[in-house]
Write an enzyme that holds these catalytic residues in place. Structure first.
Site, PDB file in Angstrom:
ATOM      1  N   CYS A 120     -15.490 -22.540 -47.840  1.00  0.00           N
ATOM      2  CA  CYS A 120     -14.849 -23.463 -47.070  1.00  0.00           C
ATOM      3  C   CYS A 120     -14.803 -24.659 -47.941  1.00  0.00           C
ATOM      4  O   CYS A 120     -15.823 -25.540 -48.086  1.00  0.00           O
ATOM      5  CB  CYS A 120     -15.343 -23.711 -45.697  1.00  0.00           C
ATOM      6  SG  CYS A 120     -14.701 -25.014 -45.015  1.00  0.00           S
ATOM      7  N   CYS A 144     -15.521 -28.056 -45.844  1.00  0.00           N
ATOM      8  CA  CYS A 144     -16.713 -28.256 -45.072  1.00  0.00           C
ATOM      9  C   CYS A 144     -17.619 -26.874 -44.771  1.00  0.00           C
ATOM     10  O   CYS A 144     -18.286 -26.575 -45.991  1.00  0.00           O
ATOM     11  CB  CYS A 144     -16.436 -28.857 -43.587  1.00  0.00           C
ATOM     12  SG  CYS A 144     -15.284 -28.060 -42.779  1.00  0.00           S
ATOM     13  N   CYS A 192     -16.885 -23.783 -42.644  1.00  0.00           N
ATOM     14  CA  CYS A 192     -16.529 -22.991 -41.726  1.00  0.00           C
ATOM     15  C   CYS A 192     -16.757 -21.337 -42.152  1.00  0.00           C
ATOM     16  O   CYS A 192     -16.698 -21.021 -43.453  1.00  0.00           O
ATOM     17  CB  CYS A 192     -14.965 -22.877 -41.500  1.00  0.00           C
ATOM     18  SG  CYS A 192     -14.454 -24.546 -41.039  1.00  0.00           S
TER      19      CYS A 192
HETATM   20 FE    FE Z   1     -15.464 -25.835 -43.013  1.00  0.00          FE
END
Ligand code: FE
Length: 200
Positions: free
Chosen positions: A108, A111, A113
């Site tokens: 990700c 971030c 995920c």
């Molecule tokens: Fe994320």
């Protein structure tokens, strides 16, 4: 903190413990019971959202070609068949099948995920800026550094998770496991193989 990183920026920020304490105090002052909200989440994170769920899906896909086809066509519907949940905002589960010629790895870049109900909460290195940026630019090198040295003829595909589209890697079934029951197959499957930074 890594040696050599500019620390001056971070020194302006209180420690994690101090920040947790500050938030907790404010909630307490206002009569809001933070612990009551944290406890169920903690239970989910440590008892329910575990890589063994993804491992069950993989074992079923290895043992049942029809299930594998359904899983690759519509991941969300296929895991629901096994009674495994995904939050509503994980609108799509895309299952990425590894083959002798293609190796999939997920990240990700924004971030952290993951399809956490299947893979578990992301490990620290997955959230690290270094992994998130480098696995895209130099995936083969990053995988090698993590212990997975893929032959040059294997194509590496990197998949960037979004808020509503989650991925899970379907690892290759190890040789010599023909006829194994699904629970024994599932025990072979690791979290890292579901992310794609390891093979089995
Ligand atoms: Fe994320």
């Amino acid at each position: 903190m890594h040696e050599g990183t500019p620390e001056s920026h971070f020194r302006r920020t209180a420690s994690m413990e101090d920040r947790v304490h500050a938030v907790q105090s404010l909630l307490d002052e206002r009569g809001l019971d933070a612990s009551a909200g944290v406890a169920p989440l903690d239970h989910l994170a440590t008892e329910e959202w575990l890589p063994k769920n993804g491992a069950r899906v993989v074992a079923r896909a290895w043992a049942d070609a029809d299930y594998r086809a359904r899983l690759l066509a519509n991941g969300r519907a296929a895991i629901a068949e096994l009674g495994l949940p995904m939050p509503p905002h994980h609108r799509h589960l895309v299952v990425l099948e590894n083959t002798a010629a293609v190796h999939n790895v997920i990240c990700c870049t924004l971030c952290s995920c993951t399809a956490f109900t299947l893979i578990g909460l992301p490990p620290d290195w997955y959230k690290d800026l270094e992994y998130r940026s480098r696995v895209v630019r130099e995936s083969r090198t990053v995988l090698r550094e993590m212990g997975l040295d893929l032959p040059p003829q294997v194509e590496i595909r990197v998949w960037d998770t979004t808020a509503d589209t989650r991925y899970m890697v379907l690892p290759m079934r190890p040789a010599g496991t023909e006829g194994w029951p699904q629970d024994k197959l599932a025990a072979l499957v690791t979290r890292d193989s579901l992310i794609g930074v390891a093979r089995l």
